[in-house]
Design a protein around this motif. Structure first.
Motif, short mmCIF file in Angstrom:
data_model
loop_
_atom_site.label_atom_id
_atom_site.label_comp_id
_atom_site.label_asym_id
_atom_site.label_seq_id
_atom_site.Cartn_x
_atom_site.Cartn_y
_atom_site.Cartn_z
N SER A 19 0.77 -1.31 -0.05
CA SER A 19 0.05 -0.03 0.01
C SER A 19 0.93 1.26 0.05
O SER A 19 2.17 1.08 0.41
N ARG A 20 0.34 2.38 -0.43
CA ARG A 20 1.00 3.67 -0.43
C ARG A 20 0.88 4.16 1.04
O ARG A 20 1.54 5.33 1.39
N ARG A 21 0.10 3.91 1.68
CA ARG A 21 -0.07 4.33 3.08
C ARG A 21 0.35 3.22 4.25
O ARG A 21 0.51 2.16 3.80
N PHE A 22 0.35 3.98 5.27
CA PHE A 22 0.92 2.88 6.59
C PHE A 22 -0.69 2.44 7.06
O PHE A 22 -1.36 3.07 7.57
N MET A 23 -0.50 1.35 7.03
CA MET A 23 -1.71 0.47 7.34
C MET A 23 -1.61 -0.51 8.44
O MET A 23 -0.63 -1.01 8.65
N ALA A 24 -2.58 -0.90 9.26
CA ALA A 24 -2.35 -1.66 10.38
C ALA A 24 -2.56 -3.13 9.86
O ALA A 24 -3.07 -3.53 8.67
N ASP A 25 -2.21 -4.00 10.45
CA ASP A 25 -2.00 -5.45 9.88
C ASP A 25 -3.64 -5.87 9.89
O ASP A 25 -4.41 -5.60 10.77
N SER A 26 -3.97 -7.03 9.03
CA SER A 26 -5.09 -7.32 9.03
C SER A 26 -5.21 -8.93 8.66
O SER A 26 -4.18 -9.34 8.11
N ILE A 27 -6.06 -9.58 8.97
CA ILE A 27 -6.29 -11.04 8.42
C ILE A 27 -7.26 -11.44 7.28
O ILE A 27 -8.36 -10.85 7.58
N PHE A 28 -7.20 -11.96 6.54
CA PHE A 28 -8.06 -12.29 5.13
C PHE A 28 -7.87 -13.80 5.27
O PHE A 28 -7.00 -14.59 5.36
N TRP A 29 -9.14 -14.40 4.79
CA TRP A 29 -9.36 -15.71 4.62
C TRP A 29 -8.86 -15.98 3.11
O TRP A 29 -9.31 -15.59 1.90
N LEU A 30 -7.72 -16.77 3.01
CA LEU A 30 -6.95 -16.97 1.63
C LEU A 30 -7.64 -17.87 0.73
O LEU A 30 -7.46 -17.87 -0.46
N PHE A 31 -8.58 -18.72 1.29
CA PHE A 31 -9.32 -19.73 0.36
C PHE A 31 -10.74 -19.05 -0.28
O PHE A 31 -11.51 -19.65 -0.76
N ASN A 32 -10.78 -17.61 -0.20
CA ASN A 32 -11.96 -17.03 -0.53
C ASN A 32 -11.33 -15.69 -1.49
O ASN A 32 -10.95 -15.05 -0.96
N LYS A 33 -12.33 -15.57 -2.42
CA LYS A 33 -11.99 -14.32 -3.17
C LYS A 33 -12.03 -13.14 -2.52
O LYS A 33 -10.93 -12.18 -2.75
N ASP A 34 -13.19 -12.72 -1.95
CA ASP A 34 -13.22 -11.62 -1.18
C ASP A 34 -12.58 -11.59 0.27
O ASP A 34 -12.62 -10.50 0.88
N GLY A 35 -12.02 -12.97 0.51
CA GLY A 35 -11.42 -12.70 2.01
C GLY A 35 -12.11 -12.93 3.02
O GLY A 35 -11.55 -13.09 4.33
N ASP A 36 -13.37 -13.13 3.19
CA ASP A 36 -14.38 -13.06 4.10
C ASP A 36 -14.51 -14.73 4.51
O ASP A 36 -14.71 -15.34 3.48
N TYR A 37 -14.28 -15.05 5.77
CA TYR A 37 -14.58 -16.56 6.16
C TYR A 37 -16.13 -16.89 6.30
O TYR A 37 -16.85 -15.94 6.70
N SER A 38 -16.54 -17.94 5.74
CA SER A 38 -17.65 -18.47 6.13
C SER A 38 -17.64 -19.82 6.42
O SER A 38 -16.56 -20.78 6.12
N VAL A 39 -18.69 -20.38 7.32
CA VAL A 39 -18.72 -21.63 7.80
C VAL A 39 -18.74 -22.79 6.76
O VAL A 39 -17.91 -23.80 6.72
N LYS A 40 -19.66 -22.35 5.65
CA LYS A 40 -19.74 -23.39 4.14
C LYS A 40 -18.29 -23.49 3.63
O LYS A 40 -17.96 -24.60 3.28
N LEU A 41 -17.52 -22.54 3.53
CA LEU A 41 -16.22 -22.54 2.68
C LEU A 41 -15.34 -23.10 3.85
O LEU A 41 -14.42 -23.94 3.27
N GLY A 42 -15.18 -22.81 4.84
CA GLY A 42 -14.35 -23.39 6.06
C GLY A 42 -14.52 -25.08 5.97
O GLY A 42 -13.66 -25.64 6.01
N TYR A 43 -15.87 -25.30 5.87
CA TYR A 43 -16.03 -26.83 5.84
C TYR A 43 -15.54 -27.83 4.49
O TYR A 43 -14.87 -28.78 4.62
N ARG A 44 -15.61 -26.70 3.47
CA ARG A 44 -14.96 -27.27 2.25
C ARG A 44 -13.82 -27.47 2.07
O ARG A 44 -12.72 -28.25 1.83
N VAL A 45 -12.95 -26.47 2.64
CA VAL A 45 -11.54 -26.36 2.78
C VAL A 45 -10.91 -27.63 3.68
O VAL A 45 -9.99 -28.31 3.40
N ALA A 46 -11.69 -27.93 4.85
CA ALA A 46 -11.41 -28.75 5.69
C ALA A 46 -11.48 -30.20 5.04
O ALA A 46 -10.66 -31.08 5.41
#
Length: 328
Positions: free
Chosen positions: A61-88
């Motif tokens: 980024s061009r700006r100083f940003m705080a650390d963040s966590i994203f869900w690597l197995f989803n395009k938009d980075g948001d975790y869901s139980v359905k996707l979590g189950y499929r990844v498992a």
């Protein structure tokens, strides 16, 4: 340095730990904040080449940003139980297959022989690999610049069933039909050229529309070099009379996929407009996925979320009237 912070890298972390162990090291210390870029000399000195290349590929980024966590197995980075189950389920299946291979004594690298980046599984070979993407880019328009992020091949099929017609699905699953159809179109084209006595100008697939009032239209595009080691950004700014007011062609760093290069090109275009003194603009690109993401906030938690935030900040400062996508 043992955390998972390098996406699109085996294990998403540093493979070869630096010989000089710096227990107080943080990722922030690997950035040269004077230019908002990675400290290339430090990284190439302290890390193994494979790890260093992966780190330097991460866009900042061009700006100083705080650390963040994203869900690597989803395009938009948001975790869901359905996707979590499929990844498992996928992880358990892969672990079971690896156990069977080890018992049989069949140990192979499994790395894609074309891009050398990831495991050579069905989804990667048919869809995610850069070579595969180049092939699909020359086929149906609906598959051009197709987005990735699917968990497995079944997930890809489900998305295509919603996106493609029955005939298009048959072409996707039977490449020989696609080749045959391309040959038929080529033969038809040759015959038409012989029959035509006067050459004609084909109609453009898209028409440039002038911006409203005294605003300016900002068009941008991007390309990835064949070796994947660099990219290129193209920017042009026109007034409502179609006259070119400013233009830019710049070489960029290596990128991972088409979405990343388009997002970086958009940010570069807005920065160029700001530096050139244009503050009232209409933004236009040719990647519908990226333009839709810019106009919403659904991708802010994704792998490229920090880049989308940069674009939002620039767009607010420049007074971007509207965003649109035009086919090339």
């Amino acid at each position: 340095m043992t955390n998972k912070w390098i996406s699109n890298h085996p294990g998403n972390m540093v493979i070869y730990q630096p010989q000089e162990v710096e227990w107080e090291w943080r990722v922030v210390e690997l950035i040269d904040w004077n230019v908002s870029a990675w400290d290339r000399n430090l990284i190439e000195t302290k890390f193994h080449k494979e790890d260093a290349d992966a780190i330097l590929r991460i866009p900042l980024s061009r700006r100083f940003m705080a650390d963040s966590i994203f869900w690597l197995f989803n395009k938009d980075g948001d975790y869901s139980v359905k996707l979590g189950y499929r990844v498992a389920c996928k992880v358990m299946k892969e672990a079971s297959m690896q156990g069977e291979s080890s018992m049989a004594g069949d140990i192979e690298d499994g790395t894609c022989v074309l891009c050398k980046r990831t495991s050579e599984i069905e989804l990667h070979v048919l869809w995610e690999c850069g070579v595969a993407q180049d092939i699909w880019a020359g086929s149906m328009r609906k598959l051009q610049k197709g987005k990735g992020g699917q968990l497995d091949f079944l997930h890809l099929v489900e998305e295509l069933m919603l996106k493609l017609s029955q005939e298009e699905l048959e072409l996707f699953f039977d490449p020989s039909r696609l080749v045959k159809r391309a040959g038929e179109f080529l033969e038809e084209f040759k015959q038409s050229q012989v029959q035509l006595a006067v050459s004609t100008v084909s109609a453009r697939s898209s028409r440039w529309n002038p911006p409203p009032g005294l605003s300016y239209k900002l068009n941008f595009d991007a390309a990835i070099f064949q070796d994947g080691e660099a990219s290129r950004f193209e920017v042009v700014i026109r007034n409502n009379g179609g006259e070119v007011m400013a233009a830019l062609s710049a070489r960029g760093l290596a990128v991972f996929d088409s979405e990343e290069v388009e997002v970086l090109a958009c940010r570069k275009a807005l920065e160029f407009a700001s530096d050139s003194g244009f503050v009232d603009i209409v933004l236009e690109g040719d990647n519908s996925v990226v333009m839709d993401a810019i106009s919403s906030s659904r991708m802010l938690h994704s792998r490229l979320g920090h880049l989308y935030l940069d674009i939002h900040c620039l767009a607010t400062r420049l007074h971007v009237r509207s965003l649109s996508c035009v086919a090339r």
